[in-house]
Design an enzyme around this catalytic site. Structure first.
Site, PDB file in Angstrom:
ATOM      1  N   ASP A  39       3.655   8.186   0.063  1.00 54.43           N
ATOM      2  CA  ASP A  39       2.853   6.973   0.177  1.00 54.43           C
ATOM      3  C   ASP A  39       1.417   7.290  -0.244  1.00 54.43           C
ATOM      4  O   ASP A  39       0.874   8.331   0.089  1.00 54.43           O
ATOM      5  CB  ASP A  39       2.886   6.444   1.623  1.00 54.43           C
ATOM      6  CG  ASP A  39       2.400   5.016   1.723  1.00 54.43           C
ATOM      7  OD1 ASP A  39       3.230   4.134   2.013  1.00 54.43           O
ATOM      8  OD2 ASP A  39       1.184   4.768   1.515  1.00 54.43           O
ATOM      9  N   ILE A  40       0.819   6.357  -0.957  1.00 60.66           N
ATOM     10  CA  ILE A  40      -0.531   6.570  -1.482  1.00 60.66           C
ATOM     11  C   ILE A  40      -1.582   6.513  -0.370  1.00 60.66           C
ATOM     12  O   ILE A  40      -2.689   7.041  -0.544  1.00 60.66           O
ATOM     13  CB  ILE A  40      -0.826   5.511  -2.583  1.00 60.66           C
ATOM     14  CG1 ILE A  40      -1.874   6.018  -3.554  1.00 60.66           C
ATOM     15  CG2 ILE A  40      -1.198   4.175  -2.006  1.00 60.66           C
ATOM     16  CD1 ILE A  40      -1.969   5.193  -4.827  1.00 60.66           C
ATOM     17  N   ASN A  97       9.543  -2.821   6.616  1.00 58.75           N
ATOM     18  CA  ASN A  97       8.952  -4.127   6.848  1.00 58.75           C
ATOM     19  C   ASN A  97       9.696  -5.166   6.021  1.00 58.75           C
ATOM     20  O   ASN A  97      10.084  -4.915   4.883  1.00 58.75           O
ATOM     21  CB  ASN A  97       7.466  -4.107   6.451  1.00 58.75           C
ATOM     22  CG  ASN A  97       6.641  -3.283   7.410  1.00 58.75           C
ATOM     23  OD1 ASN A  97       6.785  -3.417   8.629  1.00 58.75           O
ATOM     24  ND2 ASN A  97       5.792  -2.414   6.889  1.00 58.75           N
ATOM     25  N   GLU A 105       4.097  -5.644   2.142  1.00 58.83           N
ATOM     26  CA  GLU A 105       3.147  -5.884   1.058  1.00 58.83           C
ATOM     27  C   GLU A 105       3.761  -5.743  -0.319  1.00 58.83           C
ATOM     28  O   GLU A 105       3.278  -6.362  -1.267  1.00 58.83           O
ATOM     29  CB  GLU A 105       1.978  -4.901   1.185  1.00 58.83           C
ATOM     30  CG  GLU A 105       1.223  -5.065   2.494  1.00 58.83           C
ATOM     31  CD  GLU A 105      -0.273  -5.196   2.292  1.00 58.83           C
ATOM     32  OE1 GLU A 105      -0.784  -4.551   1.387  1.00 58.83           O
ATOM     33  OE2 GLU A 105      -0.896  -5.955   3.060  1.00 58.83           O
ATOM     34  N   VAL A 106       4.744  -4.877  -0.438  1.00 60.28           N
ATOM     35  CA  VAL A 106       5.346  -4.653  -1.766  1.00 60.28           C
ATOM     36  C   VAL A 106       6.741  -5.279  -1.777  1.00 60.28           C
ATOM     37  O   VAL A 106       7.600  -4.913  -0.961  1.00 60.28           O
ATOM     38  CB  VAL A 106       5.433  -3.149  -2.093  1.00 60.28           C
ATOM     39  CG1 VAL A 106       6.085  -2.941  -3.461  1.00 60.28           C
ATOM     40  CG2 VAL A 106       4.048  -2.513  -2.064  1.00 60.28           C
ATOM     41  N   HIS A 110      11.862  -1.026   0.634  1.00 59.67           N
ATOM     42  CA  HIS A 110      11.523   0.384   0.809  1.00 59.67           C
ATOM     43  C   HIS A 110      11.617   0.756   2.276  1.00 59.67           C
ATOM     44  O   HIS A 110      11.337  -0.055   3.158  1.00 59.67           O
ATOM     45  CB  HIS A 110      10.131   0.699   0.269  1.00 59.67           C
ATOM     46  CG  HIS A 110       9.052  -0.215   0.759  1.00 59.67           C
ATOM     47  ND1 HIS A 110       8.884  -1.486   0.250  1.00 59.67           N
ATOM     48  CD2 HIS A 110       8.104  -0.061   1.702  1.00 59.67           C
ATOM     49  CE1 HIS A 110       7.861  -2.072   0.861  1.00 59.67           C
ATOM     50  NE2 HIS A 110       7.370  -1.232   1.759  1.00 59.67           N
ATOM     51  N   HIS A 112      10.096   3.463   4.971  1.00 56.44           N
ATOM     52  CA  HIS A 112       9.056   4.457   5.248  1.00 56.44           C
ATOM     53  C   HIS A 112       9.676   5.581   6.075  1.00 56.44           C
ATOM     54  O   HIS A 112      10.397   5.313   7.044  1.00 56.44           O
ATOM     55  CB  HIS A 112       7.930   3.851   6.086  1.00 56.44           C
ATOM     56  CG  HIS A 112       7.191   2.718   5.448  1.00 56.44           C
ATOM     57  ND1 HIS A 112       5.909   2.832   4.963  1.00 56.44           N
ATOM     58  CD2 HIS A 112       7.542   1.420   5.227  1.00 56.44           C
ATOM     59  CE1 HIS A 112       5.505   1.668   4.479  1.00 56.44           C
ATOM     60  NE2 HIS A 112       6.485   0.787   4.636  1.00 56.44           N
TER      61      HIS A 112
HETATM   62  P1  AMP Z   1       4.829  -2.270   3.201  1.00 57.45           P
HETATM   63  O1  AMP Z   1       3.613  -2.761   3.951  1.00 57.45           O
HETATM   64  O2  AMP Z   1       5.967  -1.934   4.112  1.00 57.45           O
HETATM   65  O3  AMP Z   1       5.194  -3.193   2.064  1.00 57.45           O
HETATM   66  O4  AMP Z   1       4.407  -0.863   2.597  1.00 57.45           O
HETATM   67  C1  AMP Z   1       3.918  -0.684   1.308  1.00 57.45           C
HETATM   68  C2  AMP Z   1       3.442   0.741   1.220  1.00 57.45           C
HETATM   69  O5  AMP Z   1       3.292   1.081  -0.143  1.00 57.45           O
HETATM   70  C3  AMP Z   1       2.097   0.998   1.890  1.00 57.45           C
HETATM   71  O6  AMP Z   1       2.241   2.005   2.880  1.00 57.45           O
HETATM   72  C4  AMP Z   1       1.202   1.450   0.728  1.00 57.45           C
HETATM   73  O7  AMP Z   1       0.278   2.457   1.101  1.00 57.45           O
HETATM   74  C5  AMP Z   1       2.214   1.956  -0.268  1.00 57.45           C
HETATM   75  N1  AMP Z   1       1.808   1.942  -1.666  1.00 57.45           N
HETATM   76  C6  AMP Z   1       1.227   0.928  -2.345  1.00 57.45           C
HETATM   77  N2  AMP Z   1       1.035   1.269  -3.625  1.00 57.45           N
HETATM   78  C7  AMP Z   1       1.521   2.521  -3.767  1.00 57.45           C
HETATM   79  C8  AMP Z   1       1.596   3.437  -4.867  1.00 57.45           C
HETATM   80  N3  AMP Z   1       1.140   3.130  -6.082  1.00 57.45           N
HETATM   81  N4  AMP Z   1       2.148   4.654  -4.637  1.00 57.45           N
HETATM   82  C9  AMP Z   1       2.598   4.993  -3.416  1.00 57.45           C
HETATM   83  N5  AMP Z   1       2.551   4.163  -2.343  1.00 57.45           N
HETATM   84  C10 AMP Z   1       2.014   2.957  -2.517  1.00 57.45           C
END
Ligand code: AMP
Length: 127
Positions: A39-40, A97, A105-106, A110, A112
């Site tokens: 994770d970034i 999530n 958010e994405v 995924h 974690h």
């Molecule tokens: P969620 O809130 O469950 O959708 O988690 C999205 C996760 O993606 C967050 O923990 C972010 O820090 C992570 N994230 C967003 N962009 C990137 C990226 N380019 N590379 C790695 N992790 C990312």
């Protein structure tokens, strides 16, 4: 902005772009069904994301729509990643999530993997 866990898949989401190699990641594992990378913005000493290679918006989408063998292979991959990272002895947490109230958010499903310190008993962050 939290995303809807339903609706059409956006092929421009950041994880789709990582899968296509358009954006770099720090990979830790890859097989036919899954890719895992750091994770970034890590929220624990170990914070790895495991994503299916298929286009699934969320856990709801993946669990309902993915073929059974893909679901099985994906969750096996999550376990393999944790094991390969040496997390089994001390333990780890997996979390996904789904939809607005979760803060997803994405819009690409995924999981974690969080580890590397005691994570606390609370399952719900914020509020
Ligand atoms: P969620 O809130 O469950 O959708 O988690 C999205 C996760 O993606 C967050 O923990 C972010 O820090 C992570 N994230 C967003 N962009 C990137 C990226 N380019 N590379 C790695 N992790 C990312």
């Amino acid at each position: 902005m939290p995303v809807s866990g339903h609706g059409p898949y956006d092929p421009q989401n950041i994880f789709a772009r990582i899968l296509r190699g358009e954006i770099p990641c720090q990979p830790v594992f890859e097989n036919e069904v899954a890719l895992a990378f750091h994770d970034i913005a890590p929220q624990a000493p170990v914070h790895v994301l495991v994503i299916p290679k298929g286009a699934y918006v969320s856990f709801a989408d993946f669990s309902a729509e993915a073929p059974a063998e893909t679901v099985a292979a994906f969750f096996r991959a999550v376990g393999e990643v944790a094991k390969a990272l040496g997390l089994e002895a001390a333990g780890y947490r997996i979390l996904a999530n789904m939809g607005p109230h979760s803060g997803q958010e994405v819009p690409h499903f995924h999981v974690h993997i969080l580890a590397g310190r005691p994570l606390g008993a609370r399952l719900v962050a914020g509020g």
